[in-house]
Design a protein around this motif. Structure first.
Motif, short mmCIF file in Angstrom:
data_model
loop_
_atom_site.label_atom_id
_atom_site.label_comp_id
_atom_site.label_asym_id
_atom_site.label_seq_id
_atom_site.Cartn_x
_atom_site.Cartn_y
_atom_site.Cartn_z
N TYR A 1 28.61 -57.89 103.32
CA TYR A 1 29.77 -57.08 103.70
C TYR A 1 29.39 -55.59 103.72
O TYR A 1 29.75 -54.85 104.65
N ALA A 2 28.71 -55.14 102.68
CA ALA A 2 28.33 -53.73 102.60
C ALA A 2 27.36 -53.36 103.73
O ALA A 2 27.44 -52.25 104.29
N ALA A 3 26.45 -54.27 104.08
CA ALA A 3 25.50 -54.00 105.16
C ALA A 3 26.19 -53.88 106.51
O ALA A 3 25.84 -53.02 107.33
N VAL A 4 27.20 -54.73 106.75
CA VAL A 4 27.97 -54.64 108.00
C VAL A 4 28.68 -53.29 108.09
O VAL A 4 28.65 -52.62 109.13
N ALA A 5 29.31 -52.87 107.00
CA ALA A 5 29.98 -51.57 106.98
C ALA A 5 28.99 -50.44 107.21
O ALA A 5 29.29 -49.46 107.90
N LEU A 6 27.81 -50.57 106.65
CA LEU A 6 26.77 -49.55 106.80
C LEU A 6 26.40 -49.36 108.26
O LEU A 6 26.27 -48.23 108.75
N LEU A 7 26.26 -50.45 108.99
CA LEU A 7 25.93 -50.37 110.41
C LEU A 7 27.04 -49.69 111.20
O LEU A 7 26.78 -48.87 112.09
N PRO B 1 26.96 -38.69 105.14
CA PRO B 1 25.90 -38.89 104.14
C PRO B 1 26.39 -39.61 102.90
O PRO B 1 25.70 -40.50 102.37
N LEU B 2 27.59 -39.25 102.43
CA LEU B 2 28.10 -39.88 101.22
C LEU B 2 28.45 -41.34 101.46
O LEU B 2 28.17 -42.21 100.63
N LEU B 3 29.06 -41.62 102.59
CA LEU B 3 29.41 -43.00 102.91
C LEU B 3 28.17 -43.88 103.09
O LEU B 3 28.13 -45.01 102.60
N LEU B 4 27.17 -43.37 103.77
CA LEU B 4 25.94 -44.14 103.94
C LEU B 4 25.28 -44.40 102.59
O LEU B 4 24.85 -45.52 102.30
N GLY C 1 35.36 -51.98 110.93
CA GLY C 1 34.16 -52.51 110.29
C GLY C 1 33.66 -51.64 109.16
O GLY C 1 33.10 -52.14 108.17
N ALA C 2 33.89 -50.33 109.25
CA ALA C 2 33.42 -49.42 108.21
C ALA C 2 34.14 -49.62 106.89
O ALA C 2 33.63 -49.22 105.83
N THR C 3 35.32 -50.23 106.92
CA THR C 3 36.09 -50.40 105.69
C THR C 3 35.77 -51.68 104.93
O THR C 3 36.15 -51.81 103.77
N THR D 1 32.86 -49.07 94.60
CA THR D 1 34.04 -49.04 95.46
C THR D 1 34.63 -47.64 95.57
O THR D 1 34.90 -47.13 96.66
N GLY D 2 34.81 -46.98 94.43
CA GLY D 2 35.44 -45.67 94.42
C GLY D 2 34.64 -44.61 95.14
O GLY D 2 35.20 -43.74 95.83
N LEU D 3 33.31 -44.66 95.00
CA LEU D 3 32.47 -43.64 95.61
C LEU D 3 32.60 -43.62 97.12
O LEU D 3 32.56 -42.55 97.75
N GLY D 4 32.79 -44.78 97.72
CA GLY D 4 32.96 -44.82 99.18
C GLY D 4 34.40 -44.80 99.64
O GLY D 4 34.67 -44.51 100.82
#
Length: 442
Positions: free
Chosen positions: A420-426, A319-322, A259-261, A358-361
């Motif tokens: 999609y980004a919100a699901v990965a965030l969770l 922290p960076l991924l969030l 899910g994180a991806t 995209t690249g930052l995460g």
């Protein structure tokens, strides 16, 4: 947690002396092999996607006509994403059993053969209905290969990385998609510019596929010069059935890591395929500026991948991924208002925004996936999580986005990306920090 802990400087087995000439040479070779190998693999993967948007609807699916031909060509792209999790399981089994290096060489050979065969494939005018079926079979082979490639390249980098540098070295294989996209798009751009449309559709589109043979040869030469990773060589126990051990031992981590991806991969899949089609067909922009914008997007993706990898060793993965996914939610909502200005500068800015997010995460996500799973099934676990995310994110987002665009307009597509980004965030919140974990886990 200290900054040192967050960057992965815990109880890993000691490498060669960090500043010894031998270690410096070895790490440069690892970085080169990780980068070159994944660039070649993703070049092969993306020339198919670019050709599907520009050519295949006309030479393999023309008999369907109009929207049906376009949809069939885009669906052929998606077939590879369905195959990728099976490639992760297949190659992961051997990567966890016999080693990272041998498995990587095999996956590259499969990708190279499949890609060259696409360049030699007869079209529907010659072979009839069998032509698109052959195309689908070759695309499945590409999907299996890239499904096994990504995790092996990632582990080759992270399992060699010195303490505190796993995020940095995980960044090198993560450059594969960005540089592969830029290279494949540039190849198609040059090919289309030096010949007329009739020649390009007749035979010119085959050139990028046939050039793959040269690139694969270079990639194999670089990879064969590497030794097996020290983590794998010193592993105390090996799984007889890595996939079964994975789902039995770490099912929660597999689900959360998958899910994180989905956030960054949904942005990437949409940007690399749907937005190019959107710029040309919906916004009416000329093909050449759209391809130039895609090349610039690939370079932007690479730059932010490098920044993400370096920063993740300083502040930690979590922290960076969030933070990057919070930005992704906001970016999804503003992306299409920018694109819908329908000018080349606006289209380029929108594409650069999507690729930057995209690249930052993307870089810290690679390091995180390597750190989540135990050594005895790490190849299988990290590859499967990434490629499940590829199906849910990169493959489904352009297809769902096309339906949303037709019925509800472009703002709905941006909202989809934000979801999609919100699901990965969770999922990322539940996974926690991984940078302080040892890779020497049985």
């Amino acid at each position: 947690m200290t900054r040192q802990q967050a960057s992965g400087t815990s109880a890993d087995a000691p490498p060669l002396p960090a500043h010894s000439p031998e270690q410096a040479v070895r790490m440069r070779r690892v970085a080169l092999a990780s980068t070159v190998g994944t660039v070649v693999e993703f070049y092969d993967f993306f020339i198919f996607s670019t050709a599907a948007v520009l050519v295949f609807q006309k030479v393999f699916y023309a008999q369907l006509g109009g929207a049906a031909a376009t949809a069939s060509a885009l669906a052929t792209i998606g077939v590879a994403f369905v195959a990728r999790p099976f490639g992760a399981i297949l190659f992961g089994h051997f990567g966890d059993r016999v080693g990272r290096k041998k498995t990587l060489v095999t996956s590259m050979l499969l990708m190279g053969v499949a890609t060259v065969c696409v360049g030699l494939a007869p079209t529907a005018a010659t072979l009839g209905v069998a032509a698109p079926l052959l195309l689908v079979a070759l695309r499945i082979a590409q999907g299996l290969a890239v499904g096994g490639e990504w995790a092996g390249a990632l582990l080759m980098a992270t399992e060699y990385a010195p303490p505190g540098k796993r995020g940095t070295f995980a960044m090198f294989p993560q450059l594969g998609p960005s540089l592969g996209l830029a290279l494949s798009t540039a190849t198609f751009l040059v090919t289309s510019l030096v010949m007329d449309d009739a020649s390009f559709l007749s035979w010119g589109w085959r050139i990028p596929f046939l050039l793959s043979a040269v690139l694969v040869g270079v990639g194999l030469w670089v990879r064969l010069s590497l030794e097996e990773t020290p983590v794998f060589r010193t592993q105390a126990r090996r799984s007889r059935a890595p996939f079964l051990d994975l789902v039995r031992t770490q099912p929660r981590e597999l689900a959360l890591a998958s899910g994180a991806t989905v956030g960054v991969l949904a942005f990437f899949g949409t940007s690399a395929t749907m937005l190019l089609n959107y710029g040309s067909n919906n916004l009416g922009l000329p093909r050449t500026p759209v391809l130039l914008a895609a090349i610039a997007g690939g370079v932007c993706f690479a730059v932010f991948t490098i920044l993400g990898g370096l920063w993740s060793d300083r502040v930690g993965r979590r922290p960076l991924l969030l933070g990057s996914h919070v930005l992704a939610v906001a970016s999804g909502l503003v992306l299409f208002p920018i694109l819908d200005l329908a000018t080349v500068p606006a289209f380029t800015i929108g594409l650069l925004l999507a690729f930057a997010v995209t690249g930052l995460g993307y870089a810290p996500l690679g390091a995180q996936l390597a750190e989540v799973f135990a050594t005895r099934y790490r190849y299988t676990g990290s590859g499967l999580a990434y490629n499940i995310g590829g199906v849910v994110g990169a493959a489904s987002a352009p297809l769902i986005g096309a339906v949303l665009l037709e019925h509800w307009g472009s703002l709905a597509v941006g909202g989809m990306l934000a979801v999609y980004a919100a699901v990965a965030l969770l999922c990322l919140r539940r996974l926690g920090e991984t940078g302080n974990r040892s890779l020497h886990t049985s």
